[in-house]
Design a protein around this motif. Structure first.
Motif, PDB file in Angstrom:
ATOM      1  N   SER A  71       5.602  -6.771  -1.667  1.00 43.20           N
ATOM      2  CA  SER A  71       5.233  -5.562  -1.953  1.00 43.20           C
ATOM      3  C   SER A  71       5.505  -5.433  -3.075  1.00 43.20           C
ATOM      4  O   SER A  71       5.378  -3.807  -3.742  1.00 43.20           O
ATOM      5  CB  SER A  71       6.245  -4.494  -1.570  1.00 43.20           C
ATOM      6  N   ASP A  72       6.024  -5.846  -4.024  1.00 45.42           N
ATOM      7  CA  ASP A  72       6.279  -6.027  -5.549  1.00 45.42           C
ATOM      8  C   ASP A  72       4.771  -5.879  -5.793  1.00 45.42           C
ATOM      9  O   ASP A  72       4.530  -6.697  -5.841  1.00 45.42           O
ATOM     10  CB  ASP A  72       6.979  -6.905  -5.942  1.00 45.42           C
ATOM     11  N   PHE A  73       4.266  -4.421  -6.850  1.00 42.09           N
ATOM     12  CA  PHE A  73       3.665  -4.233  -7.502  1.00 42.09           C
ATOM     13  C   PHE A  73       2.843  -5.701  -7.638  1.00 42.09           C
ATOM     14  O   PHE A  73       1.514  -6.656  -7.976  1.00 42.09           O
ATOM     15  CB  PHE A  73       2.882  -3.256  -7.975  1.00 42.09           C
ATOM     16  N   THR A  74       2.946  -6.232  -9.263  1.00 44.52           N
ATOM     17  CA  THR A  74       2.429  -7.129 -10.108  1.00 44.52           C
ATOM     18  C   THR A  74       2.345  -8.637  -9.351  1.00 44.52           C
ATOM     19  O   THR A  74       1.405  -9.311  -9.011  1.00 44.52           O
ATOM     20  CB  THR A  74       4.430  -8.120 -11.181  1.00 44.52           C
ATOM     21  N   LYS A  75       3.560  -9.085  -7.987  1.00 40.53           N
ATOM     22  CA  LYS A  75       2.962  -9.524  -7.195  1.00 40.53           C
ATOM     23  C   LYS A  75       1.560  -9.877  -6.465  1.00 40.53           C
ATOM     24  O   LYS A  75       1.276 -11.025  -6.622  1.00 40.53           O
ATOM     25  CB  LYS A  75       4.216 -10.004  -6.335  1.00 40.53           C
ATOM     26  N   LEU A  76       1.929  -8.266  -5.543  1.00 36.87           N
ATOM     27  CA  LEU A  76       1.123  -8.344  -4.806  1.00 36.87           C
ATOM     28  C   LEU A  76      -0.414  -8.491  -5.884  1.00 36.87           C
ATOM     29  O   LEU A  76      -1.208  -8.707  -5.331  1.00 36.87           O
ATOM     30  CB  LEU A  76       1.140  -7.051  -4.624  1.00 36.87           C
ATOM     31  N   ALA A  77      -0.901  -8.506  -6.925  1.00 44.70           N
ATOM     32  CA  ALA A  77      -1.827  -8.064  -7.942  1.00 44.70           C
ATOM     33  C   ALA A  77      -1.794  -9.349  -7.549  1.00 44.70           C
ATOM     34  O   ALA A  77      -3.612  -9.491  -7.892  1.00 44.70           O
ATOM     35  CB  ALA A  77      -1.420  -7.203  -8.723  1.00 44.70           C
ATOM     36  N   ALA A 116      -9.070  -1.828 -12.240  1.00 45.78           N
ATOM     37  CA  ALA A 116      -8.593  -2.048 -13.239  1.00 45.78           C
ATOM     38  C   ALA A 116      -8.534  -3.669 -13.824  1.00 45.78           C
ATOM     39  O   ALA A 116      -8.912  -4.432 -14.272  1.00 45.78           O
ATOM     40  CB  ALA A 116      -7.574  -1.520 -14.250  1.00 45.78           C
ATOM     41  N   LEU A 117      -6.929  -4.183 -12.927  1.00 44.69           N
ATOM     42  CA  LEU A 117      -6.839  -5.457 -13.409  1.00 44.69           C
ATOM     43  C   LEU A 117      -8.679  -6.396 -12.604  1.00 44.69           C
ATOM     44  O   LEU A 117      -8.785  -7.688 -13.189  1.00 44.69           O
ATOM     45  CB  LEU A 117      -5.731  -5.960 -12.320  1.00 44.69           C
ATOM     46  N   ILE A 118      -8.412  -6.492 -11.724  1.00 38.24           N
ATOM     47  CA  ILE A 118      -9.949  -7.351 -11.329  1.00 38.24           C
ATOM     48  C   ILE A 118     -11.149  -6.138 -11.959  1.00 38.24           C
ATOM     49  O   ILE A 118     -12.207  -7.953 -12.075  1.00 38.24           O
ATOM     50  CB  ILE A 118     -10.762  -6.299  -9.672  1.00 38.24           C
ATOM     51  N   VAL A 119     -11.614  -5.746 -12.857  1.00 36.82           N
ATOM     52  CA  VAL A 119     -12.727  -5.785 -13.868  1.00 36.82           C
ATOM     53  C   VAL A 119     -12.398  -6.581 -14.801  1.00 36.82           C
ATOM     54  O   VAL A 119     -13.072  -7.434 -15.220  1.00 36.82           O
ATOM     55  CB  VAL A 119     -12.708  -3.760 -14.488  1.00 36.82           C
ATOM     56  N   GLU A 120     -10.636  -6.705 -14.823  1.00 40.28           N
ATOM     57  CA  GLU A 120     -10.489  -7.488 -16.635  1.00 40.28           C
ATOM     58  C   GLU A 120     -10.694  -9.056 -15.605  1.00 40.28           C
ATOM     59  O   GLU A 120     -10.914  -9.315 -16.867  1.00 40.28           O
ATOM     60  CB  GLU A 120      -9.028  -7.489 -16.975  1.00 40.28           C
ATOM     61  N   LYS A 121     -10.099  -9.247 -14.566  1.00 39.20           N
ATOM     62  CA  LYS A 121      -9.772 -10.763 -14.344  1.00 39.20           C
ATOM     63  C   LYS A 121     -11.008 -11.039 -13.735  1.00 39.20           C
ATOM     64  O   LYS A 121     -11.907 -12.528 -14.076  1.00 39.20           O
ATOM     65  CB  LYS A 121      -8.988 -10.972 -13.520  1.00 39.20           C
ATOM     66  N   ILE A 139       0.129   0.209   2.460  1.00 38.20           N
ATOM     67  CA  ILE A 139       1.224  -0.313   2.377  1.00 38.20           C
ATOM     68  C   ILE A 139       1.494   0.183   3.568  1.00 38.20           C
ATOM     69  O   ILE A 139       2.005   1.682   3.359  1.00 38.20           O
ATOM     70  CB  ILE A 139       1.833   0.706   1.278  1.00 38.20           C
ATOM     71  N   VAL A 140       2.241  -0.583   4.556  1.00 35.52           N
ATOM     72  CA  VAL A 140       2.786   0.019   5.384  1.00 35.52           C
ATOM     73  C   VAL A 140       4.663   0.063   5.427  1.00 35.52           C
ATOM     74  O   VAL A 140       4.938  -1.630   5.735  1.00 35.52           O
ATOM     75  CB  VAL A 140       2.719  -0.372   7.264  1.00 35.52           C
ATOM     76  N   GLY A 141       5.174   0.902   5.197  1.00 28.82           N
ATOM     77  CA  GLY A 141       6.523   0.073   4.759  1.00 28.82           C
ATOM     78  C   GLY A 141       6.791  -1.158   3.762  1.00 28.82           C
ATOM     79  O   GLY A 141       6.074  -0.124   2.729  1.00 28.82           O
ATOM     80  N   ALA A 142       7.791  -1.914   3.961  1.00 32.46           N
ATOM     81  CA  ALA A 142       7.847  -2.594   2.954  1.00 32.46           C
ATOM     82  C   ALA A 142       6.943  -4.084   3.149  1.00 32.46           C
ATOM     83  O   ALA A 142       7.214  -5.001   2.090  1.00 32.46           O
ATOM     84  CB  ALA A 142       8.777  -3.265   2.977  1.00 32.46           C
ATOM     85  N   ARG A 143       5.835  -3.419   3.678  1.00 29.83           N
ATOM     86  CA  ARG A 143       5.163  -4.457   4.082  1.00 29.83           C
ATOM     87  C   ARG A 143       3.133  -4.450   3.876  1.00 29.83           C
ATOM     88  O   ARG A 143       3.063  -2.858   3.245  1.00 29.83           O
ATOM     89  CB  ARG A 143       4.102  -4.831   5.363  1.00 29.83           C
ATOM     90  N   VAL A 144       2.958  -5.138   2.787  1.00 31.43           N
ATOM     91  CA  VAL A 144       1.459  -4.611   1.869  1.00 31.43           C
ATOM     92  C   VAL A 144       0.773  -5.353   2.471  1.00 31.43           C
ATOM     93  O   VAL A 144       0.228  -6.721   2.240  1.00 31.43           O
ATOM     94  CB  VAL A 144       1.618  -4.429   0.671  1.00 31.43           C
ATOM     95  N   PHE A 145      -1.042  -5.278   3.013  1.00 32.25           N
ATOM     96  CA  PHE A 145      -1.379  -5.860   4.018  1.00 32.25           C
ATOM     97  C   PHE A 145      -3.347  -5.607   2.855  1.00 32.25           C
ATOM     98  O   PHE A 145      -3.488  -4.337   2.188  1.00 32.25           O
ATOM     99  CB  PHE A 145      -1.800  -5.502   5.271  1.00 32.25           C
ATOM    100  N   LEU A 146      -4.037  -6.765   2.522  1.00 32.23           N
ATOM    101  CA  LEU A 146      -4.977  -6.912   2.489  1.00 32.23           C
ATOM    102  C   LEU A 146      -6.188  -7.762   3.162  1.00 32.23           C
ATOM    103  O   LEU A 146      -6.209  -8.288   3.878  1.00 32.23           O
ATOM    104  CB  LEU A 146      -4.978  -8.306   0.809  1.00 32.23           C
ATOM    105  N   TYR A 147      -7.281  -6.264   2.982  1.00 35.71           N
ATOM    106  CA  TYR A 147      -8.100  -6.505   4.071  1.00 35.71           C
ATOM    107  C   TYR A 147      -9.553  -6.181   3.348  1.00 35.71           C
ATOM    108  O   TYR A 147     -10.002  -5.718   3.028  1.00 35.71           O
ATOM    109  CB  TYR A 147      -7.773  -6.635   5.585  1.00 35.71           C
TER     110      TYR A 147
END
Ligand code: ATP
Ligand code: MG
Length: 376
Positions: A71-77, A116-121, A139-147
């Motif tokens: 859920s931490d943005f830096t880590k999830l990125a 922005a990060l995806i453009v950069e990487k 972002i659902v509570g403390a969980r973040v899902f990517l699909y």
């Protein structure tokens, strides 16, 4: 999509129904969270099998195979970047959604920062309108899902939440589709079939059983009442010189028998595959006289459907092929070339006066067989 006090009841029902269809070995845990159901899959879970199974569960509007991120943005990125390395795309967008307003970033901020990060990487271009890859971040509570994909479910309501009904099932195209539509509105559907064995073959009963098996993919298991109808047909034929009235008389007996069982087993309504004007027996007048044999509500979900649409639905549901097989229907026995299309209640009642209605019904029910049928 439901709000209000009933919601937990619907969610629990849906969760239980999912557990029934999905192989137990595929799921490590499954929880309800904020209007979603989240299942953590085992390593060996097969997506194709799961997809097929979930596409038979009423109450699922859509579903996705997702990655669970920190859920931490830096880590999830960082995690998202790792996952995107396996994807082939030239244009993309991020579509973030936040069910938890306590999350430090708004949806728009997640879109912008991750974009922005995806453009950069990767040096890829953003396309909001027609991206090759849509990165859904939820972002659902403390969980973040990517699909990356939303798969369409059947919608409707979880089977069981609306109660149970008894469907008059032939092996034709219509009644299986009608039954399925009641499941879609949350009913458990059990079935009653009338047969003219030994005048007709056992095969028609086998076809009906196969249809029930296919329909049970959508509700697990059900009962099938098999009622011998030949004796009633013979009696009706003997007492009605005017053969044109017979189909209506057959149908009224079917309704009465179905209602008797419904009262005993607490079904809330009867279901048929009638479609207005499709065949001679399904005119407004005939449907009216047939309905007056019973007091229980009769649901006819196909009443306004065109045949082509019913056939298409049968193909989707999986009953088309079985219903296409030639079969000898009990209702084609002892029938005239020109059946009545404008039934009159007094004419019908006069014939029924000559019949031992109650005795014929109880005899048929006494000889009835009941089968419990599962899904394939
Ligand atoms: P279907 O395609 O469902 O057989 P149909 O167009 O052939 O329908 P009918 O034969 O007039 O129409 O039957 C109308 C409805 O009566 C059916 O949809 C079904 O619900 C019920 N019905 C007809 N025959 C039987 C039977 N043998 N057993 C149980 N229900 C029946
Ligand atoms: Mg039929």
């Amino acid at each position: 999509s439901l709000k209000g006090r009933n919601r937990p009841f619907f969610e629990r029902a849906l969760l239980e129904n999912i557990k029934i269809v999905v192989p137990a070995a595929a799921i490590a845990r499954i929880d309800i969270l904020f209007g979603r159901i989240a299942a953590r899959l085992e390593e060996e879970a097969n997506e194709d099998v799961l997809r097929d199974n979930l596409q038979c569960v009423f109450g699922i509007a859509n579903f996705s195979f997702t990655f669970l991120l920190d859920s931490d943005f830096t880590k999830l990125a960082e995690q998202a970047v790792e996952i995107l390395k396996t994807k082939d795309f030239s244009t993309f967008r991020v579509t973030a959604k936040r069910s938890d307003k306590a999350y430090p970033l708004t949806s728009q901020e997640v879109n912008e920062k991750l974009g922005a990060l995806i453009v950069e990487k990767f040096g890829k271009k953003v396309s909001l309108e027609r991206p090759d890859l849509n990165c859904f971040v939820e972002i659902v509570g403390a969980r973040v899902f990517l699909y990356f994909k939303k798969e369409k479910g059947l919608g409707g309501l979880p089977v069981g939440v609306s109660g149970k009904v008894l469907s008059l099932l032939s092996s034709g195209f219509d009644s299986p589709v009608a039954s399925w539509q009641l499941m879609r509105r949350g009913c458990n559907v059990d079935f009653i079939h009338f047969h003219s064995y030994p005048q007709t073959s056992r095969e028609s009963q086998e076809n009906v059983k196969e249809i029930v098996k296919v329909l049970n993919r959508y509700q697990n298991h059900s009962k099938l009442y098999l009622v011998p109808f030949l004796n009633i047909q013979k009696e009706i034929s003997a007492k009605s010189e005017d053969a044109s009235q017979r189909v209506i008389l057959y149908r009224r007996f079917m309704m009465r028998i179905a209602q008797k069982i419904a009262e005993r087993e607490r079904y809330g309504a009867l279901v048929t595959g009638d479609s207005l004007g499709q065949v001679a027996s399904q005119t407004l007048e005939n449907i009216g006289v047939i309905s007056q044999a019973v007091t229980l509500p009769i649901f006819r979900p196909l009443i306004g459907e065109n045949k082509e649409d019913i056939i298409d639905a049968a193909k989707q549901i999986g009953t088309y092929e079985i219903s296409s097989r030639p079969y000898d229907d009990c209702c084609s026995l002892f029938l005239p070339e020109h059946p009545e299309t404008r039934a009159k209640l007094d004419v019908i009642l006069a014939i029924e006066k000559k019949l031992e209605v109650e005795k014929l019904i109880s005899d048929a029910i006494e000889k009835m067989e009941v089968a419990t049928i599962s899904h394939i």
